[in-house]
Design an enzyme around this catalytic site. Structure first.
Site: not given
Ligand SMILES: Cc1cc2nc3c(=O)[nH]c(=O)nc-3n(C[C@H](O)[C@H](O)[C@H](O)COP(=O)(O)O)c2cc1C
Length: 342
Positions: A22, A75, A104, A126, A152, A217, A239, A241, A244, A295-296
């Site tokens: 995930y 987040p 988040s 959101y 977002t 974002k 971004s 995301h 994702r 993020g990660r």
């Molecule tokens: C497990 C996971 C959950 C995420 N959940 C959210 C979220 O709830 N809201 C949101 O705006 N972005 C979410 N994101 C996106 C992150 O905020 C961010 O844009 C992204 O992870 C940045 O890339 P990186 O993981 O390579 O640093 C999530 C990313 C991951 C990996």
């Protein structure tokens, strides 16, 4: 291999497979996720020399108040699936680092508990089809001291992701660890699905509802960045995301310079996506970001709880200071332009 560069591998070993999947997965074929870090590392620096780099100061203003480091925590959901202390550990270590935490709206810890750590925090939201359904959650965030709302804008629908095994994270994680800041039964209410008609007017609406600065974002295009600023956004966050959402979306490293030019200093510009090292931080600041978000990387560090996230902030700072010294930069402002397009 450093501790920082091996974090993903360590998380893969330590976490249940559906949880790790995930965190790491991208949408569809993961093209954008896989390209994100490469986007930074393919840029080449043009370092200054013969400059005094004795005292490197990486502090930056973020929405007007100073942060000690030029990065914040993006987040992310499911932090309590990574470690039982989840958002609390993330908040404690981030407060100690003098950084900013974006929480988040799907977090598994109450806003009040997160705020009790003393961390400087912004809410990520959101918006649902029926905007009024978001109001109680927004009010809770304001009451608990959120300093900004991050809207977002890249998620009209949640993109398809493929599972490698029989189970996905939702099969193995307690649903109670998610969305604790919404009214009970929120998800089943008519109109709780994500808004398909999001527009610049929602930036205005959010600012009016909360009285807080709004950050948009998920912007990749200069024309959209301008629309956000015209609607009153205090910052635009470049971004995709973390790859994702729309797979094959362009890398944030390639999109950032045009957004910076379009915004013309009328709002701050942040960026995330694939930032894993001090060199990536330098590249993003050199391309014009006011600050970056992670993020990660902190999610993987969270496997070791508060100590892991604290070490991530510390090791990243060491790497960034070394990169700044080698690039002949003492301040974040000095980094602007020490890079050339590929
Ligand atoms: C497990 C996971 C959950 C995420 N959940 C959210 C979220 O709830 N809201 C949101 O705006 N972005 C979410 N994101 C996106 C992150 O905020 C961010 O844009 C992204 O992870 C940045 O890339 P990186 O993981 O390579 O640093 C999530 C990313 C991951 C990996």
């Amino acid at each position: 291999m450093t501790w920082l560069s091996d974090l993903e591998g360590a998380a893969r070993t330590a976490l249940p497979a559906p949880v790790f999947e995930y965190l790491a997965q991208g949408a569809r074929d993961s093209v954008s996720t896989l390209e994100s870090t490469w986007g930074w590392s393919e840029r080449r620096f043009l370092p200054h020399v013969l400059r005094d780099v004795t005292d490197v100061d990486l502090s930056v203003p973020m929405l007007g108040s100073p942060a000690r480091v030029p990065w914040g925590i993006a987040p992310t959901t499911q932090q309590r699936a990574v470690h039982p202390d989840g958002e609390l550990a993330m908040a404690q270590a981030t407060a100690a680092a003098g950084s900013v935490l974006v929480v988040s709206s799907n977090a598994g810890t109450t806003f009040a508990d997160i705020a009790s750590t003393g961390v400087r925090w912004w809410l990520q939201a959101y918006l649902p089809a029926d905007r009024a359904l978001a109001e109680p959650m927004l009010a809770r965030a304001v009451d608990a001291g959120a300093e900004a709302v991050v809207l977002t804008v890249d998620t009209p629908v949640v993109a398809t992701k493929y599972a490698a095994g029989d189970q996905v994270v939702w099969d193995v994680v307690d649903p109670e660890l998610l969305r604790v800041n919404f009214d009970p039964g929120y998800e089943d209410a008519p109109g709780a699905e994500k808004a398909l008609d999001l527009g610049p007017h929602d930036i205005v609406w959010l600012a009016e509802q909360t009285g807080l600065p709004v950050v948009a974002k998920g912007v990749l295009r200069p024309d959209d960045a301008r629309r956000c600023v015209q609607a009153g956004a205090a910052a635009v966050w470049v971004s995709n995301h973390g790859g994702r959402q729309l797979d094959r979306a362009a890398s944030t490293a390639s999109c950032l310079p045009a957004v910076v030019t379009a915004v013309e200093g009328a709002a701050q510009v942040y960026v995330d996506g694939g930032i894993r090292s001090g060199l990536d931080v330098l590249a993003a600041l050199a391309l014009g970001a006011d600050a970056v978000f992670l993020g990660r990387l902190p999610l993987y560090a969270l496997v070791e709880g508060v100590g892991g996230v604290a070490r991530m902030h510390g090791d990243l700072l060491d790497e960034a200071v070394e990169a700044f010294r080698l690039a002949g930069c003492r301040l974040v402002a000095d980094a602007r332009g020490v890079v050339r397009e590929p």
